[in-house]
Write an enzyme that holds these catalytic residues in place. Structure first.
Site, PDB file in Angstrom:
ATOM      1  N   LYS A 128      45.553  32.850  55.133  1.00 47.16           N
ATOM      2  CA  LYS A 128      45.163  31.440  55.228  1.00 47.16           C
ATOM      3  C   LYS A 128      46.419  30.582  55.348  1.00 47.16           C
ATOM      4  CE  LYS A 128      40.787  31.884  52.873  1.00 47.16           C
ATOM      5  NZ  LYS A 128      40.773  33.338  53.168  1.00 47.16           N
ATOM      6  N   ASP A 148      42.737  33.020  59.149  1.00 44.98           N
ATOM      7  CA  ASP A 148      41.393  32.660  58.697  1.00 44.98           C
ATOM      8  C   ASP A 148      41.116  31.173  58.957  1.00 44.98           C
ATOM      9  OD1 ASP A 148      40.856  35.182  57.721  1.00 44.98           O
ATOM     10  OD2 ASP A 148      41.224  34.669  55.618  1.00 44.98           O
ATOM     11  N   GLN A 160      34.284  28.754  63.306  1.00 49.77           N
ATOM     12  CA  GLN A 160      33.112  28.682  62.425  1.00 49.77           C
ATOM     13  C   GLN A 160      31.919  28.071  63.165  1.00 49.77           C
ATOM     14  OE1 GLN A 160      35.586  26.271  60.059  1.00 49.77           O
ATOM     15  NE2 GLN A 160      35.560  27.637  58.271  1.00 49.77           N
ATOM     16  N   ARG A 199      37.641  35.898  65.766  1.00 55.22           N
ATOM     17  CA  ARG A 199      36.567  36.291  64.848  1.00 55.22           C
ATOM     18  C   ARG A 199      35.616  35.094  64.768  1.00 55.22           C
ATOM     19  NH1 ARG A 199      38.620  36.298  59.103  1.00 55.22           N
ATOM     20  NH2 ARG A 199      39.774  38.146  59.731  1.00 55.22           N
ATOM     21  N   LYS A 216      29.971  32.271  60.362  1.00 54.88           N
ATOM     22  CA  LYS A 216      29.110  31.088  60.150  1.00 54.88           C
ATOM     23  C   LYS A 216      29.915  29.943  59.534  1.00 54.88           C
ATOM     24  CE  LYS A 216      24.704  33.449  59.832  1.00 54.88           C
ATOM     25  NZ  LYS A 216      23.428  33.645  59.137  1.00 54.88           N
ATOM     26  N   GLY A 217      30.803  30.266  58.562  1.00 52.00           N
ATOM     27  CA  GLY A 217      31.566  29.233  57.853  1.00 52.00           C
ATOM     28  C   GLY A 217      31.200  29.241  56.386  1.00 52.00           C
ATOM     29  N   ALA A 218      32.215  29.210  55.504  1.00 49.87           N
ATOM     30  CA  ALA A 218      31.982  29.456  54.083  1.00 49.87           C
ATOM     31  C   ALA A 218      32.222  28.249  53.175  1.00 49.87           C
ATOM     32  CB  ALA A 218      32.886  30.610  53.630  1.00 49.87           C
ATOM     33  N   THR A 264      29.630  39.033  60.283  1.00 53.00           N
ATOM     34  CA  THR A 264      28.394  38.572  59.640  1.00 53.00           C
ATOM     35  C   THR A 264      27.682  39.734  58.959  1.00 53.00           C
ATOM     36  OG1 THR A 264      26.314  37.395  60.022  1.00 53.00           O
ATOM     37  CG2 THR A 264      26.978  38.931  61.741  1.00 53.00           C
ATOM     38  N   HIS A 265      26.834  39.396  57.971  1.00 53.96           N
ATOM     39  CA  HIS A 265      25.955  40.401  57.353  1.00 53.96           C
ATOM     40  C   HIS A 265      24.519  40.182  57.808  1.00 53.96           C
ATOM     41  CE1 HIS A 265      29.347  39.271  54.766  1.00 53.96           C
ATOM     42  NE2 HIS A 265      29.553  40.569  54.786  1.00 53.96           N
ATOM     43  N   ARG A 285      32.837  31.711  46.507  1.00 52.05           N
ATOM     44  CA  ARG A 285      32.205  31.468  47.819  1.00 52.05           C
ATOM     45  C   ARG A 285      31.192  32.566  48.142  1.00 52.05           C
ATOM     46  NH1 ARG A 285      37.133  29.301  49.135  1.00 52.05           N
ATOM     47  NH2 ARG A 285      37.929  31.211  50.031  1.00 52.05           N
TER      48      ARG A 285
HETATM   49  P1  FDA Z   1      24.029  34.755  55.766  1.00 44.65           P
HETATM   50  O1  FDA Z   1      24.840  34.139  54.688  1.00 44.65           O
HETATM   51  O2  FDA Z   1      23.018  33.983  56.491  1.00 44.65           O
HETATM   52  O3  FDA Z   1      23.505  36.142  55.302  1.00 44.65           O
HETATM   53  C1  FDA Z   1      22.694  37.002  56.072  1.00 44.65           C
HETATM   54  C2  FDA Z   1      22.195  38.140  55.182  1.00 44.65           C
HETATM   55  O4  FDA Z   1      23.311  38.948  54.763  1.00 44.65           O
HETATM   56  C3  FDA Z   1      21.563  37.672  53.878  1.00 44.65           C
HETATM   57  O5  FDA Z   1      20.205  37.412  54.053  1.00 44.65           O
HETATM   58  C4  FDA Z   1      21.843  38.838  52.950  1.00 44.65           C
HETATM   59  O6  FDA Z   1      20.889  39.845  53.179  1.00 44.65           O
HETATM   60  C5  FDA Z   1      23.192  39.328  53.409  1.00 44.65           C
HETATM   61  N1  FDA Z   1      24.295  38.716  52.618  1.00 44.65           N
HETATM   62  C6  FDA Z   1      25.037  37.641  52.980  1.00 44.65           C
HETATM   63  N2  FDA Z   1      25.955  37.355  52.038  1.00 44.65           N
HETATM   64  C7  FDA Z   1      25.786  38.255  51.067  1.00 44.65           C
HETATM   65  C8  FDA Z   1      26.429  38.468  49.809  1.00 44.65           C
HETATM   66  N3  FDA Z   1      27.438  37.666  49.381  1.00 44.65           N
HETATM   67  N4  FDA Z   1      26.009  39.506  49.057  1.00 44.65           N
HETATM   68  C9  FDA Z   1      25.009  40.305  49.489  1.00 44.65           C
HETATM   69  N5  FDA Z   1      24.348  40.145  50.656  1.00 44.65           N
HETATM   70  C10 FDA Z   1      24.733  39.127  51.429  1.00 44.65           C
HETATM   71  N6  FDA Z   1      34.331  32.124  56.534  1.00 44.65           N
HETATM   72  C11 FDA Z   1      35.216  31.126  56.809  1.00 44.65           C
HETATM   73  O7  FDA Z   1      34.885  29.965  56.627  1.00 44.65           O
HETATM   74  N7  FDA Z   1      36.463  31.451  57.274  1.00 44.65           N
HETATM   75  C12 FDA Z   1      36.856  32.718  57.522  1.00 44.65           C
HETATM   76  O8  FDA Z   1      37.983  32.956  57.958  1.00 44.65           O
HETATM   77  C13 FDA Z   1      35.936  33.763  57.249  1.00 44.65           C
HETATM   78  N8  FDA Z   1      36.273  35.076  57.447  1.00 44.65           N
HETATM   79  C14 FDA Z   1      35.303  36.048  57.320  1.00 44.65           C
HETATM   80  C15 FDA Z   1      35.593  37.380  57.650  1.00 44.65           C
HETATM   81  C16 FDA Z   1      34.589  38.339  57.612  1.00 44.65           C
HETATM   82  C17 FDA Z   1      34.898  39.747  57.998  1.00 44.65           C
HETATM   83  C18 FDA Z   1      33.262  37.968  57.227  1.00 44.65           C
HETATM   84  C19 FDA Z   1      32.157  38.969  57.220  1.00 44.65           C
HETATM   85  C20 FDA Z   1      32.996  36.676  56.852  1.00 44.65           C
HETATM   86  C21 FDA Z   1      34.004  35.708  56.871  1.00 44.65           C
HETATM   87  N9  FDA Z   1      33.740  34.402  56.480  1.00 44.65           N
HETATM   88  C22 FDA Z   1      34.672  33.428  56.743  1.00 44.65           C
HETATM   89  C23 FDA Z   1      32.511  34.077  55.706  1.00 44.65           C
HETATM   90  C24 FDA Z   1      31.394  33.568  56.596  1.00 44.65           C
HETATM   91  O9  FDA Z   1      31.695  32.285  57.070  1.00 44.65           O
HETATM   92  C25 FDA Z   1      30.068  33.515  55.825  1.00 44.65           C
HETATM   93  O10 FDA Z   1      30.205  32.625  54.749  1.00 44.65           O
HETATM   94  C26 FDA Z   1      29.606  34.862  55.284  1.00 44.65           C
HETATM   95  O11 FDA Z   1      29.849  35.899  56.192  1.00 44.65           O
HETATM   96  C27 FDA Z   1      28.078  34.815  54.979  1.00 44.65           C
HETATM   97  O12 FDA Z   1      27.359  34.541  56.146  1.00 44.65           O
HETATM   98  P2  FDA Z   1      26.571  35.659  56.998  1.00 44.65           P
HETATM   99  O13 FDA Z   1      27.012  35.511  58.420  1.00 44.65           O
HETATM  100  O14 FDA Z   1      26.816  36.990  56.439  1.00 44.65           O
HETATM  101  O15 FDA Z   1      25.067  35.227  56.987  1.00 44.65           O
END
Ligand code: FDA
Length: 305
Positions: free
Chosen positions: A98, A132, A161, A182, A185-187, A224-225, A286
């Site tokens: 970061k 990041d 994001q 990469r 969604k955004g955290a 993403t998950h 987060r």
């Molecule tokens: P969403 O949050 O909608 O989740 C989809 C499904 O995944 C959920 O229904 C659940 O089943 C499962 N799931 C999600 N989170 C879970 C958890 N914590 N525990 C268990 N199950 C879970 N953000 C950012 O702002 N800057 C960055 O640089 C990065 N870098 C980054 C790298 C990588 C490799 C990943 C995977 C993610 C990031 N992020 C990030 C975080 C990203 O912005 C986001 O907040 C998370 O990935 C959660 O969003 P999802 O896309 O997983 O979908």
């Protein structure tokens, strides 16, 4: 209720006092589920284990809210040690960082100097660096530094994001650099003036960004998950005959490990983001904001198994 909890956790994650207190009190609150230990050696052995299972990795030395030069230089030193450790142990790992931990809030020059030291070492050892994405207040400065460094180094990429309205324009602006991006969604907790408040709009924008970046022939990491985004990507690459060397899936260490193995078994490239270090607080909180159900793991961390 879910939205309320999310906002509460994101408020906690952005609190500087709590970040410092958490660092003092060590690796508690279930941190070990999402963080590969407090030390580099612990992280390197986790990476070795993941590599042996067939996963690629990106390692991240945790740290944010750095507000003095000494600490920013120390943070960069940690990254350099991590790169050397990856090379020494012949691991398949990139490094994520970061810019606020490299001194972005102190001065542009300090941040650039730290980044150049890291990128020189990374280039020498063939390690790729990803910057990041942080909160929207840092987006412009982060992309400026990325563009400046990208014209000097090949081994650098960054993150966009899907929740930010601006990202579709950023993709246009970045395209001449043919960046490895990469997409996430955004955290962070962002106001509706800058980010889509509704999940369905974020998801739609995510799909749009993946499509634009991939169809332009750029390397894309889909981080993403979310099963629906993963399904969408698989269909898109099949339809347009996009090779597996042009994209990869990425997930966070400790989140949906069974899904990570499944994607790997289907023959896709799967990279795991492995954070380590003492500064685990903001990162962990987060993860709770993303899924309040994980509070159970936190309570386990506090009260024992
Ligand atoms: P969403 O949050 O909608 O989740 C989809 C499904 O995944 C959920 O229904 C659940 O089943 C499962 N799931 C999600 N989170 C879970 C958890 N914590 N525990 C268990 N199950 C879970 N953000 C950012 O702002 N800057 C960055 O640089 C990065 N870098 C980054 C790298 C990588 C490799 C990943 C995977 C993610 C990031 N992020 C990030 C975080 C990203 O912005 C986001 O907040 C998370 O990935 C959660 O969003 P999802 O896309 O997983 O979908």
């Amino acid at each position: 209720m879910e939205k309320l909890l999310r906002n509460f956790f994101l408020f906690l994650a952005s609190n500087k006092q709590l970040t410092k207190a958490a660092k003092r009190y060590g690796m508690k609150f279930g941190a070990s589920r999402f963080v590969a230990g407090a030390t580099l050696n612990g992280a390197l052995s986790t990476i070795k284990d993941l590599n042996n299972q067939g996963f690629s990795v990106t390692i991240d030395h945790l740290g944010e809210f750095v507000d003095n030069e000494v600490e920013a230089v120390e943070m960069a030193d940690h990254c350099i040690q991590a790169i050397k450790g990856i090379a020494r142990d012949h691991l398949e790992s990139q490094l994520s960082l970061k810019l606020t931990s490299m001194g972005l809030d102190i001065s542009h020059e300090l941040c650039l100097a730290n980044m150049r030291r890291i990128l020189d070492t990374a280039k020498e050892h063939g390690v790729f660096i990803t910057i990041d994405a942080e909160d929207h207040a840092h987006t412009e400065a982060t992309l400026d530094i990325f563009k400046e460094l990208k014209s000097e180094y090949d081994n650098i990429g960054t993150v966009v994001q899907a929740y930010l309205y601006r990202t579709v324009d950023d993709l246009e602006d970045l395209n001449p650099y043919h960046p490895r991006l990469r997409i996430v969604k955004g955290a962070y907790k962002e106001p509706p003036e800058v980010a889509f408040p509704d999940k369905k709009d974020v998801d739609q924008n995510f799909k749009n960004l993946i499509t634009i970046h991939l169809l332009r022939g750029n390397h894309t990491a889909i981080a993403t998950h979310d099963d629906e985004i993963i399904r969408f990507t698989k269909e898109l690459v099949r339809k347009h005959n996009i090779g597996k060397d042009q994209f990869e899936f990425q997930m966070l260490y400790g989140i949906r490990p069974e899904r990570q193995r499944q994607i790997l078994a289907e023959g896709y490239n799967m990279r795991i983001y492995v954070p380590y270090g003492e500064d685990w607080y903001g990162y962990n909180i987060r993860r709770l904001a993303e899924r309040p159900a994980n509070v159970a793991f936190v309570l386990k961390g506090v009260f024992g198994k």
